[in-house]
Enzyme design. Structure first.
Site, short mmCIF file in Angstrom:
data_model
loop_
_atom_site.label_atom_id
_atom_site.label_comp_id
_atom_site.label_asym_id
_atom_site.label_seq_id
_atom_site.Cartn_x
_atom_site.Cartn_y
_atom_site.Cartn_z
N MET A 81 1.55 -1.76 0.07
CA MET A 81 0.21 0.17 0.24
C MET A 81 0.82 1.55 -0.15
O MET A 81 1.02 2.56 0.17
CB MET A 81 -0.93 -0.39 1.16
CG MET A 81 -1.81 -1.07 1.25
SD MET A 81 -3.91 -0.49 1.74
CE MET A 81 -3.04 -0.55 3.70
N HIS A 105 9.10 -4.14 3.65
CA HIS A 105 8.58 -3.65 1.91
C HIS A 105 10.50 -4.20 0.83
O HIS A 105 10.00 -5.11 0.24
CB HIS A 105 7.84 -3.02 1.16
CG HIS A 105 6.37 -2.43 2.13
ND1 HIS A 105 6.59 -1.25 3.19
CD2 HIS A 105 5.31 -3.31 2.10
CE1 HIS A 105 5.48 -0.87 3.03
NE2 HIS A 105 4.71 -1.84 2.71
N ASP A 115 2.21 -9.64 9.37
CA ASP A 115 0.69 -9.73 9.10
C ASP A 115 1.14 -11.35 8.99
O ASP A 115 0.48 -11.68 8.04
CB ASP A 115 0.14 -9.03 8.31
CG ASP A 115 0.08 -7.32 7.74
OD1 ASP A 115 -0.63 -7.01 8.10
OD2 ASP A 115 1.55 -6.85 7.80
N MET A 170 7.98 -2.93 11.79
CA MET A 170 8.33 -1.98 11.08
C MET A 170 6.71 -1.92 10.20
O MET A 170 6.66 -3.25 9.88
CB MET A 170 9.09 -1.48 9.97
CG MET A 170 10.42 -1.50 9.91
SD MET A 170 11.90 -2.10 9.07
CE MET A 170 12.89 -1.92 9.51
O1 PAF Z 1 -0.29 -5.67 3.07
C1 PAF Z 1 -0.38 -4.93 2.91
O2 PAF Z 1 -0.12 -4.22 2.19
C2 PAF Z 1 -1.85 -5.05 2.21
O3 PAF Z 1 -2.79 -5.40 2.30
C3 PAF Z 1 -1.73 -5.46 0.81
C4 PAF Z 1 -1.54 -6.91 0.78
C5 PAF Z 1 -1.01 -4.66 -0.27
C6 PAF Z 1 -3.83 -5.52 -0.11
O4 PAF Z 1 -4.16 -4.40 -0.04
#
Ligand code: PAF
Length: 280
Positions: A32, A39, A152, A186
């Site tokens: 996002m 990331h 997550d 993070m």
């Molecule tokens: O983890 C995230 O940033 C979001 O939930 C994702 C997987 C990009 C879906 O919008």
């Protein structure tokens, strides 16, 4: 030369289809935006796996509730492009809302029991929204591999389940949670923490550390430890959940074991914080 696509779904599909014909493996990192090292570690993993690496940057409205931070979610598209490329991305895609949810689109995914616990209790729209956008992404990009962070952990479990349930031809790969030097997990949302809230935000990590120490000293009673940790929870940070669960179906456990995970969710002045870790 890395490719930057703003919308242009047809171009995206044409580029990827050529690469597939040429025998390239496609790795996908959905984000996002407002990238951090968490990331970047996913992008680096995809690059190191030898994939043509696609990063998407899209703040998915379907996973936000009416009073949540959709409108204030941090964004910086140019910086995201630079960081993605520096980490090994070959293509960064910024879809428009209508690329993923055209006006005629109706179908949403309803995940099962994995989504009715932890974050799913206070955010009932969250996992249906995530599954609905990730399935759209998977069908447009057709990645061989997709990388998700273990921060997550519940999202990762649900997406693995969805991929299996819908016979999706994608390998869903979980990658380790990344922490700041002080232990804070993070998250793009950390940018919204007031400097004076930073110490309170560390409550989640401190609670995890305390749980791991208690386990190492022999504590095995999940309810007793949960009660103790909740008693020590400070004022000023609202606890959403503090659970001990096994790592596959995310069922609560009565007896703590080496693979038991502690899961935490909280709000701090409107900023959502989550964290989790195994007890050993
Ligand atoms: O983890 C995230 O940033 C979001 O939930 C994702 C997987 C990009 C879906 O919008």
């Amino acid at each position: 030369m890395s490719i930057r696509l703003q919308s242009q779904t047809d171009r995206l599909r044409a580029v990827l289809s050529e690469l597939r014909v040429a025998g390239r493996t496609i790795g996908f990192v959905p984000t996002m935006g407002y990238l951090h090292y968490g990331h970047r570690s996913l992008i680096e993993r995809s690059r190191d796996d030898g994939c043509f690496t696609v990063v998407s940057v899209f703040v998915n409205p379907a996973q936000f509730g009416p009073d949540e931070d959709l409108d204030t979610y941090p964004a910086d598209h140019d910086r995201d492009f630079e960081l993605s490329v520096a980490s090994g991305a070959d293509l960064v895609w910024y879809p428009e809302r209508t690329d993923l949810y055209p006006p005629e689109s109706q179908t949403m995914v309803k995940p099962g029991a994995l989504a009715d616990r932890l974050c799913g209790v206070s955010r009932p729209q969250f996992f249906p929204g995530i599954c609905s956008v990730v399935l759209r992404f998977f069908n447009l990009i057709k990645p061989d591999r997709a990388y998700f962070g273990e921060k997550d952990f519940q999202q990762l479990a649900i997406i693995k389940r969805m991929a299996a349930d819908f016979y999706l031809d994608v390998d869903v790969i979980g990658c380790p949670l990344q922490r700041e030097a002080d232990g804070l997990a993070m998250s793009s949302r950390n940018a919204r923490l007031a400097p004076e809230d930073r110490d309170l935000a560390l409550t989640l990590y401190r609670t995890i550390t305390e749980a791991r120490t208690a386990y190492a000293k022999g504590e095995r009673d999940a309810e007793a430890l949960r009660t103790k940790l909740k008693e020590g929870w400070p004022q000023g940070i609202e606890l959403d959940y503090l659970d001990f669960r096994e790592p596959v179906l995310l069922e609560e456990v009565a007896t703590l074991a080496a693979d038991t995970r502690i899961f935490l969710g909280a709000w701090l002045n409107g900023v959502r914080l989550i964290d989790n870790d195994a007890l050993t």
